[in-house]
Design a protein around this motif. Structure first.
Motif, PDB file in Angstrom:
ATOM      1  N   LEU A   1       0.820  -1.216   0.000  1.00 47.87           N
ATOM      2  CA  LEU A   1       0.000   0.000   0.000  1.00 47.87           C
ATOM      3  C   LEU A   1       0.854   1.266   0.000  1.00 47.87           C
ATOM      4  N   HIS A   2       2.182   1.115   0.033  1.00 47.85           N
ATOM      5  CA  HIS A   2       3.132   2.220  -0.105  1.00 47.85           C
ATOM      6  C   HIS A   2       2.991   3.261   1.014  1.00 47.85           C
ATOM      7  N   LEU A   3       2.870   2.757   2.264  1.00 47.25           N
ATOM      8  CA  LEU A   3       2.824   3.639   3.428  1.00 47.25           C
ATOM      9  C   LEU A   3       4.200   3.699   4.082  1.00 47.25           C
ATOM     10  N   SER A   4       4.516   4.812   4.730  1.00 45.58           N
ATOM     11  CA  SER A   4       5.759   4.914   5.493  1.00 45.58           C
ATOM     12  C   SER A   4       5.641   4.046   6.745  1.00 45.58           C
ATOM     13  N   ILE A   5       6.761   3.778   7.421  1.00 49.31           N
ATOM     14  CA  ILE A   5       6.733   2.932   8.616  1.00 49.31           C
ATOM     15  C   ILE A   5       5.862   3.547   9.704  1.00 49.31           C
ATOM     16  N   ASP A   6       5.902   4.877   9.864  1.00 53.49           N
ATOM     17  CA  ASP A   6       5.074   5.524  10.873  1.00 53.49           C
ATOM     18  C   ASP A   6       3.586   5.397  10.529  1.00 53.49           C
ATOM     19  N   LYS A   7       3.242   5.639   9.257  1.00 51.43           N
ATOM     20  CA  LYS A   7       1.843   5.509   8.843  1.00 51.43           C
ATOM     21  C   LYS A   7       1.388   4.048   8.882  1.00 51.43           C
ATOM     22  N   ALA A   8       2.294   3.140   8.559  1.00 53.00           N
ATOM     23  CA  ALA A   8       1.952   1.714   8.627  1.00 53.00           C
ATOM     24  C   ALA A   8       1.639   1.312  10.059  1.00 53.00           C
ATOM     25  N   GLY A   9       2.419   1.824  11.022  1.00 50.47           N
ATOM     26  CA  GLY A   9       2.156   1.526  12.422  1.00 50.47           C
ATOM     27  C   GLY A   9       0.791   2.009  12.866  1.00 50.47           C
ATOM     28  N   ILE A  10       0.406   3.211  12.403  1.00 50.26           N
ATOM     29  CA  ILE A  10      -0.914   3.745  12.749  1.00 50.26           C
ATOM     30  C   ILE A  10      -2.016   2.974  12.026  1.00 50.26           C
ATOM     31  N   GLY A  11      -1.787   2.693  10.729  1.00 49.11           N
ATOM     32  CA  GLY A  11      -2.784   1.943   9.966  1.00 49.11           C
ATOM     33  C   GLY A  11      -3.024   0.554  10.513  1.00 49.11           C
ATOM     34  N   ALA A  12      -1.996  -0.057  11.089  1.00 49.66           N
ATOM     35  CA  ALA A  12      -2.127  -1.400  11.641  1.00 49.66           C
ATOM     36  C   ALA A  12      -3.034  -1.440  12.860  1.00 49.66           C
ATOM     37  N   MET A  13      -3.217  -0.299  13.517  1.00 50.27           N
ATOM     38  CA  MET A  13      -4.045  -0.277  14.724  1.00 50.27           C
ATOM     39  C   MET A  13      -5.471  -0.744  14.448  1.00 50.27           C
ATOM     40  N   PHE A  14      -6.021  -0.348  13.296  1.00 47.50           N
ATOM     41  CA  PHE A  14      -7.445  -0.579  13.053  1.00 47.50           C
ATOM     42  C   PHE A  14      -7.788  -2.070  12.895  1.00 47.50           C
ATOM     43  N   PRO A  15      -7.064  -2.829  12.071  1.00 49.64           N
ATOM     44  CA  PRO A  15      -7.342  -4.270  12.041  1.00 49.64           C
ATOM     45  C   PRO A  15      -7.141  -4.945  13.394  1.00 49.64           C
ATOM     46  N   TYR A  16      -6.118  -4.537  14.139  1.00 53.97           N
ATOM     47  CA  TYR A  16      -5.861  -5.154  15.441  1.00 53.97           C
ATOM     48  C   TYR A  16      -6.989  -4.848  16.433  1.00 53.97           C
ATOM     49  N   LEU A  17      -7.479  -3.592  16.425  1.00 56.84           N
ATOM     50  CA  LEU A  17      -8.590  -3.247  17.316  1.00 56.84           C
ATOM     51  C   LEU A  17      -9.867  -3.980  16.919  1.00 56.84           C
ATOM     52  N   MET A  18     -10.087  -4.106  15.618  1.00 53.21           N
ATOM     53  CA  MET A  18     -11.264  -4.859  15.161  1.00 53.21           C
ATOM     54  C   MET A  18     -11.154  -6.333  15.551  1.00 53.21           C
ATOM     55  N   ALA A  19      -9.947  -6.872  15.504  1.00 52.58           N
ATOM     56  CA  ALA A  19      -9.758  -8.255  15.916  1.00 52.58           C
ATOM     57  C   ALA A  19     -10.043  -8.421  17.402  1.00 52.58           C
ATOM     58  N   MET A  20      -9.630  -7.440  18.205  1.00 52.49           N
ATOM     59  CA  MET A  20      -9.931  -7.498  19.633  1.00 52.49           C
ATOM     60  C   MET A  20     -11.446  -7.512  19.851  1.00 52.49           C
ATOM     61  N   ALA A  21     -12.160  -6.668  19.139  1.00 51.32           N
ATOM     62  CA  ALA A  21     -13.627  -6.656  19.247  1.00 51.32           C
ATOM     63  C   ALA A  21     -14.205  -7.985  18.783  1.00 51.32           C
ATOM     64  N   GLY A  22     -13.624  -8.550  17.729  1.00 45.29           N
ATOM     65  CA  GLY A  22     -14.129  -9.814  17.201  1.00 45.29           C
ATOM     66  C   GLY A  22     -14.009 -10.955  18.178  1.00 45.29           C
ATOM     67  N   VAL A  23     -12.856 -11.078  18.832  1.00 47.10           N
ATOM     68  CA  VAL A  23     -12.675 -12.202  19.763  1.00 47.10           C
ATOM     69  C   VAL A  23     -13.593 -12.058  20.974  1.00 47.10           C
ATOM     70  N   LEU A  24     -13.808 -10.823  21.432  1.00 50.03           N
ATOM     71  CA  LEU A  24     -14.716 -10.614  22.563  1.00 50.03           C
ATOM     72  C   LEU A  24     -16.163 -10.902  22.162  1.00 50.03           C
ATOM     73  N   CYS A  25     -16.545 -10.485  20.953  1.00 49.15           N
ATOM     74  CA  CYS A  25     -17.919 -10.739  20.482  1.00 49.15           C
ATOM     75  C   CYS A  25     -18.170 -12.232  20.290  1.00 49.15           C
ATOM     76  N   GLY A  26     -17.191 -12.949  19.722  1.00 47.86           N
ATOM     77  CA  GLY A  26     -17.367 -14.380  19.504  1.00 47.86           C
ATOM     78  C   GLY A  26     -17.531 -15.146  20.806  1.00 47.86           C
ATOM     79  N   GLY A  27     -16.658 -14.858  21.782  1.00 50.53           N
ATOM     80  CA  GLY A  27     -16.746 -15.538  23.067  1.00 50.53           C
ATOM     81  C   GLY A  27     -18.019 -15.193  23.821  1.00 50.53           C
ATOM     82  N   THR A  28     -18.401 -13.916  23.796  1.00 45.82           N
ATOM     83  CA  THR A  28     -19.612 -13.484  24.491  1.00 45.82           C
ATOM     84  C   THR A  28     -20.855 -14.121  23.871  1.00 45.82           C
ATOM     85  N   LEU A  29     -20.917 -14.147  22.530  1.00 45.10           N
ATOM     86  CA  LEU A  29     -22.054 -14.763  21.855  1.00 45.10           C
ATOM     87  C   LEU A  29     -22.160 -16.246  22.198  1.00 45.10           C
ATOM     88  N   SER A  30     -21.038 -16.939  22.219  1.00 46.24           N
ATOM     89  CA  SER A  30     -21.051 -18.372  22.516  1.00 46.24           C
ATOM     90  C   SER A  30     -21.585 -18.646  23.917  1.00 46.24           C
TER      91      SER A  30
END
Length: 453
Positions: A273-302
């Motif tokens: 995606l041609h991002l700098s290392i600083d922008k890549a670090g910030i951009g990486a936050m969003f998938p990781y935060l969504m994954a955190m929400a996903g694991v909590l939602c899956g366990g809670t639903l179960s």
């Protein structure tokens, strides 16, 4: 007067949350530093893929002996010692650029050796987590407890990836290994001092122990199944079951997506995606935060479905199958490589879905007798982490031959679909497997009894 139960199990869960965050910080710091290490030591994409996968080769190879040791000597000493050791080897990785290593090849070999030793030392992590949760938590809290400590891997990555990226950009990649290693050493010593199993804990009272026992944890009939020793005939019986192999295949599939985000993801953000290392670090936050929400939602639903009277089979399989099917959407990112915002949004949805399906260890604790969780959990972890061996190398080879990530994304989507089919066609009823010759646990009475906790 009725004794009010303590909630010591929550402090145990908090410790598992912290150690899991440290665990994944020490796995992911190589991904953050990957491009810089590749440039400094003139590594090809295939060599970088090999370095990414070296951890998992030895992590997977260590699972069976470590699982056996866990069932023999318990979580306190094995896990605490492991935390200190893997953190020490993480710290030592920063020395690879020292002038003591006179060639780039020697530095590369130092990185490979340290990464392999980290893999060996981290091998007790998830079998220990699973055994501790199965021991400390009643059944109807187990999926949420597992989801809570599992969420640490994602929130740790979300919060620490920008920090590590900043450290790399300001002080060099070596400092990221020095700092993360030091944090782990301190916590490992704390674990050895503080952690105890329920029967040895001075902080738990009889009322809480009763809740744990009635929910299938420490002291329950299921905990006492067998003689407490590893019976290899029983292990062979478990390994012959179709459900067991469905769990193994699904764990491989789910981990393939996870390992992409632990290894090539930052490189993809920088080079795909041609991002700098600083922008890549910030951009990486969003998938990781969504994954955190996903694991909590899956366990809670179960757990919600279980408490509402749905069968254990339905409550566990539904989140896994939905999550794996939606993970296949990661292939859509191929159509938006010129639009980083849309691409990161797609990656976030796919990683949310992958984490939503993250109930493999919960199902393991539901179907495996307690005295075999360490050993069978070792096998489960081998299959889960074969993806960490295979996927980084396959992606590296794809990049070296095609010079883009498109086929890599199709590969990840195809493996996720394989995991969905494994649960659909192989995983049967979710209930404890009772090997011949062992007295069956009264699972229905012990597991379905509601608790007022």
């Amino acid at each position: 007067m009725t004794m009010k139960p303590t909630r010591t199990r929550l402090s145990v869960l908090f410790m598992l949350f912290i150690v899991t965050a440290i665990n994944y910080m020490d796995r992911a710091n190589l991904a953050v530093a990957g491009s810089h290490i590749q440039g400094e030591f003139f590594l090809s994409a295939t060599q970088l893929g090999l370095l990414f996968s070296m951890f998992t080769w030895f992590y997977a190879l260590s699972q069976i002996p470590v699982g056996y040791l866990l069932d023999r000597i318990g979580s306190r000493w094995l896990y605490g010692s492991a935390i200190v050791l893997w953190s020490l080897f993480t710290l030592l990785m920063g020395l690879a650029s020292h002038h003591f290593f006179t060639t780039a090849t020697a530095s590369f070999m130092m990185l490979l050796v340290c990464r392999a030793l980290i893999g060996v030392a981290e091998a007790p992590s998830f079998p220990s987590n699973t055994k501790i949760i199965a021991t400390w938590f009643p059944d109807h809290e187990r999926a949420r407890a597992t989801a809570t400590y599992s969420s640490a891997q994602y929130i740790g990555l979300a919060l620490l990836t920008p920090v590590l990226s900043f450290i790399v950009s300001q002080w060099g990649w070596e400092m990221s290994f020095y700092l993360s290693g030091l944090v782990g050493i301190v916590f490992g010593i704390y674990w050895l001092i503080v952690y105890r199993d329920p029967q040895h804990s001075s902080k738990v009272n009889d009322a809480e122990l009763d809740i744990i026992r009635k929910g299938g944890g420490h002291g329950s009939v299921n905990q006492q199944t067998g003689n407490g020793k590893v019976n290899w005939q029983s292990v062979k019986y478990i390994l012959r079951q179709r459900t067991t192999w469905g769990l193994f295949i699904a764990q491989f599939a789910a981990s393939s997506t996870l390992y992409f985000f632990l290894t090539w993801f930052i490189v993809y953000l920088e080079k795909g995606l041609h991002l700098s290392i600083d922008k890549a670090g910030i951009g990486a936050m969003f998938p990781y935060l969504m994954a955190m929400a996903g694991v909590l939602c899956g366990g809670t639903l179960s757990d919600f479905l279980l408490k509402r009277g749905r069968s254990r089979t339905f409550a566990r399989k539904l989140p896994v199958m939905l999550g794996m099917l939606l993970t296949c959407s990661i292939a859509l990112v191929n159509f938006f490589q010129d639009s980083p915002v849309i691409a990161i949004a797609i990656l976030s949805i796919a990683f949310f879905a992958n984490a939503f399906s993250n109930l493999g260890w919960v199902v393991c604790s539901d179907v495996i007798p307690r005295h075999l969780i360490g050993t069978i959990g070792g096998f489960l972890n081998i299959f889960g982490n074969l993806s960490g061996i295979v996927s980084p190398i396959i992606i590296g080879v794809i990049l070296q031959r095609t010079h883009n990530f498109q086929y890599a994304m199709w590969y990840i989507a195809a493996v996720a679909l394989m995991g969905f089919l494994a649960y659909l066609l192989l995983v049967g009823k979710i209930e404890v497997m009772t090997p011949p010759g062992e007295e069956p646990a009264d699972n229905k009475k012990k597991f379905e009894t509601p608790s007022n906790a």
